[in-house]
Design a protein around this motif. Structure first.
Motif, mmCIF file in Angstrom:
data_model
loop_
_atom_site.group_PDB
_atom_site.id
_atom_site.type_symbol
_atom_site.label_atom_id
_atom_site.label_comp_id
_atom_site.label_asym_id
_atom_site.label_seq_id
_atom_site.Cartn_x
_atom_site.Cartn_y
_atom_site.Cartn_z
ATOM 1 N N SER A 20 -23.030 32.189 -25.495
ATOM 2 C CA SER A 20 -21.946 33.048 -25.976
ATOM 3 C C SER A 20 -20.756 32.209 -26.426
ATOM 4 O O SER A 20 -20.153 32.462 -27.463
ATOM 5 C CB SER A 20 -21.501 34.010 -24.866
ATOM 6 N N ALA A 21 -20.426 31.194 -25.643
ATOM 7 C CA ALA A 21 -19.232 30.397 -25.952
ATOM 8 C C ALA A 21 -19.423 29.575 -27.224
ATOM 9 O O ALA A 21 -18.556 29.564 -28.103
ATOM 10 C CB ALA A 21 -18.904 29.482 -24.769
ATOM 11 N N VAL A 22 -20.554 28.885 -27.324
ATOM 12 C CA VAL A 22 -20.764 28.010 -28.477
ATOM 13 C C VAL A 22 -21.185 28.835 -29.677
ATOM 14 O O VAL A 22 -22.175 29.558 -29.631
ATOM 15 C CB VAL A 22 -21.846 26.953 -28.174
ATOM 16 N N LEU A 24 -19.587 30.104 -33.920
ATOM 17 C CA LEU A 24 -18.752 29.821 -35.090
ATOM 18 C C LEU A 24 -17.358 29.376 -34.677
ATOM 19 O O LEU A 24 -16.678 28.680 -35.426
ATOM 20 C CB LEU A 24 -18.661 31.078 -35.959
ATOM 21 N N ILE A 98 -13.762 41.730 -33.653
ATOM 22 C CA ILE A 98 -14.314 40.375 -33.811
ATOM 23 C C ILE A 98 -15.712 40.425 -34.425
ATOM 24 O O ILE A 98 -16.006 39.734 -35.397
ATOM 25 C CB ILE A 98 -14.363 39.634 -32.454
ATOM 26 N N TYR A 102 -17.126 38.556 -37.684
ATOM 27 C CA TYR A 102 -17.981 37.444 -37.243
ATOM 28 C C TYR A 102 -19.308 37.510 -37.990
ATOM 29 O O TYR A 102 -19.884 36.500 -38.391
ATOM 30 C CB TYR A 102 -18.214 37.580 -35.742
ATOM 31 N N PHE A 221 -10.976 32.612 -27.838
ATOM 32 C CA PHE A 221 -12.092 32.950 -28.718
ATOM 33 C C PHE A 221 -13.291 32.050 -28.437
ATOM 34 O O PHE A 221 -14.421 32.519 -28.268
ATOM 35 C CB PHE A 221 -11.638 32.805 -30.174
ATOM 36 N N LEU A 223 -14.099 30.329 -25.865
ATOM 37 C CA LEU A 223 -14.732 30.489 -24.547
ATOM 38 C C LEU A 223 -15.191 31.928 -24.313
ATOM 39 O O LEU A 223 -15.605 32.286 -23.217
ATOM 40 C CB LEU A 223 -13.758 30.052 -23.449
ATOM 41 N N SER A 224 -15.116 32.767 -25.334
ATOM 42 C CA SER A 224 -15.529 34.181 -25.220
ATOM 43 C C SER A 224 -14.748 34.910 -24.132
ATOM 44 O O SER A 224 -15.313 35.687 -23.368
ATOM 45 C CB SER A 224 -17.025 34.303 -24.906
ATOM 46 N N MET A 227 -12.376 39.638 -23.459
ATOM 47 C CA MET A 227 -13.014 40.901 -23.836
ATOM 48 C C MET A 227 -14.196 41.279 -22.938
ATOM 49 O O MET A 227 -14.920 42.215 -23.232
ATOM 50 C CB MET A 227 -13.417 40.913 -25.294
ATOM 51 N N SER A 316 -23.802 34.193 -29.867
ATOM 52 C CA SER A 316 -22.434 34.663 -29.596
ATOM 53 C C SER A 316 -22.275 36.130 -29.995
ATOM 54 O O SER A 316 -21.721 36.937 -29.241
ATOM 55 C CB SER A 316 -21.416 33.818 -30.359
ATOM 56 N N SER A 319 -23.785 38.498 -27.582
ATOM 57 C CA SER A 319 -23.042 38.753 -26.341
ATOM 58 C C SER A 319 -21.995 39.841 -26.545
ATOM 59 O O SER A 319 -21.724 40.631 -25.648
ATOM 60 C CB SER A 319 -22.410 37.459 -25.804
HETATM 61 N N1 PHE Z 1 -17.140 32.240 -28.385
HETATM 62 C C1 PHE Z 1 -17.747 32.648 -29.611
HETATM 63 C C2 PHE Z 1 -17.619 31.502 -30.607
HETATM 64 O O1 PHE Z 1 -16.930 30.535 -30.362
HETATM 65 C C3 PHE Z 1 -17.136 33.904 -30.175
HETATM 66 C C4 PHE Z 1 -16.946 35.003 -29.187
HETATM 67 C C5 PHE Z 1 -15.682 35.530 -28.943
HETATM 68 C C6 PHE Z 1 -18.020 35.530 -28.487
HETATM 69 C C7 PHE Z 1 -15.468 36.535 -28.035
HETATM 70 C C8 PHE Z 1 -17.836 36.543 -27.552
HETATM 71 C C9 PHE Z 1 -16.564 37.037 -27.320
HETATM 72 O O2 PHE Z 1 -18.196 31.549 -31.664
#
Ligand code: PHE
Length: 442
Positions: A20-22, A24, A98, A102, A221, A223-224, A227, A316, A319
């Protein structure tokens, strides 16, 4: 009631959280914000925010999730504080905004996968990006990307996704290291490194008010956070884990990938004489086009890179959609397929303006990240720090090898440091956003 699902292995949880974190955020958004904000000045503030705010708030979400074993909207009720449900709802709203854009950027990545094979972006990287980013093609690939995400969520084929993620993270790192190595051989590399890595503290203080909300928004953003994704993922956790170790692992991997992306993008931009502040949302696509045009088997390397980026983006996006859909299922008894298709359709329509005009993309992006995620993180931290501190401490201290001294330090960070910083950030974010709207639309 059947027993609630849990992650089969410790690795499963880490992979999902890292997946989820890694995305765009690391490879697309981080380099372009850094470029717009003047390089190293942004990097320094961003790294500071990841450590001081990012890690503590990640643990806040882990604690709420593991304690409540619920999705972010229902977690508060389960913890006996139904009045806080709105905090989870703000997160869901941020998720909507988002994911709608996204998916548009995910669509660009899909186009670049195809264009790598044909070498279409080699000759004129800037022109090619402009043609990719907006218009009918952008809308169509936005639909395709959203369809892929919805398919994964609707079919519940998370296993396939997790397997892909297992491969994705190491591959992305290896590819970035190779490209960074190649970038180091370019003629203007030392200039690029000075720009990216040598902060000018005068510049930081002169631009602090614009750097703070961007850096904090990016930390959340990437690190997700803010939200409820990490709440949801931690709600499936078994009890014997040390949350701090898991949190640190996610933060280190995520930050390392963003940092590496910068080491790749800037030397190539400098070599092309593209001003890193001018590339905007196209920065990484334009910078990398040159990289792939110059190396042997560039088409193939480019295609592999964009396929990996597409997988990173999918894990991501998944998630985010999963949080919204699981909330619908839990609360309204909506069936998974119907719920997923309905939400994906709404998200697709919501994203269309951003696929037609990049000003809308900025408008969505700034609203979600510099305001809503920060607000979400602030509320979650206030909740854990002041309303639910005893339970939270108890929860953090559960699990092998946890450390009471760290927990005490953490709870005071969450009580004081995080709220103060986030209130300031939020105020700057709102005023910056008003300024942005005035310039962009009026
Ligand atoms: N962390 C994801 C990214 O860096 C984007 C994201 C944001 C995912 C918020 C989930 C919640 O691409």
């Amino acid at each position: 009631m059947p027993a609630r699902e849990t992650w089969a292995t410790r690795l499963g949880f880490i992979l999902a959280a890292v997946g989820s974190a890694v995305g765009l955020g690391n490879i697309w958004r981080f380099p372009f914000l850094t470029g717009e904000a003047g390089g190293a000045a942004f990097l320094v503030v961003y790294l500071l925010f990841v450590g001081v705010i990012g890690l503590p708030v990640l643990l806040v979400e882990f604690v709420i999730g593991r304690r409540s074993e619920r999705n972010p909207v229902n977690a508060f009720e389960r913890l006996g504080k139904p009045g806080w449900t709105f905090a989870g709802a703000i997160g869901a709203l941020a998720g909507f905004i988002i994911l709608s854009y996204y998916s548009v950027v995910g669509g660009w990545v899909l186009q670049y996968v195809i264009d790598s094979f044909t070498g279409a972006y080699f000759a004129d990287p800037e022109g090619h990006f402009a043609a990719t980013a907006t218009g009918t093609n952008a809308v169509l690939f936005h639909a395709l990307f959203m369809g892929l995400v919805a398919g994964i969520v609707a079919l519940g084929i998370r296993n396939g996704l997790e397997r892909a993620a297992k491969l994705m993270v190491p591959s992305v790192i290896v590819l970035l290291v190779i490209l960074a190595g190649y970038g180091a051989t370019l003629s203007d590399a030392s200039e690029a490194y000075a720009y990216y890595l040598a902060p000018d503290f005068g510049e930081i203080s002169a631009n602090l008010f614009s750097i703070i909300p961007d850096a904090a928004g990016q930390a959340f953003f990437t690190l997700s956070l803010g939200m409820g994704v990490m709440i949801t993922y931690a709600s499936y956790l078994g009890e014997d884990r040390n949350l701090l170790t898991d949190g640190l692992t996610v933060v280190v991997i995520d930050t390392a990938i963003a940092f590496l992306a910068g080491l790749v993008v800037f030397p190539f931009l400098f070599a092309q004489n593209v001003d890193p502040g001018e590339g905007g949302a196209g920065t990484v696509f334009i910078g990398l086009a040159d990289a792939f045009a110059g190396i042997p088997a560039g088409s193939l390397v480019g295609a592999v890179f964009y396929i990996m980026l597409a997988i990173a983006a999918l894990t991501s996006a998944f998630s985010i959609l999963e949080v919204i859909v699981s909330f619908l299922i839990d609360n309204f008894g909506v069936d998974r397929k119907t719920g997923t298709i309905a939400i994906a359709a709404v998200l697709f329509v919501l994203g269309i303006p951003t696929a037609l005009d990049l000003t809308y993309l900025d408008a969505y992006d700034l609203l979600a990240n510099n305001i809503l995620l920060i607000l979400g993180g602030l509320l979650l931290s206030l909740f854990v720090g002041w309303v639910y501190a005893d339970g939270a401490l108890d929860e953090l201290n559960r699990g092998r090898g946890s450390d009471g001294a760290f927990a005490a330090f953490w709870i005071w960070t969450v009580r004081l440091v995080v709220p103060i910083v986030l209130v300031v950030t939020l105020a700057l974010g709102v005023s910056g956003y008003i300024e942005f709207l005035n310039e962009a639309f009026f």
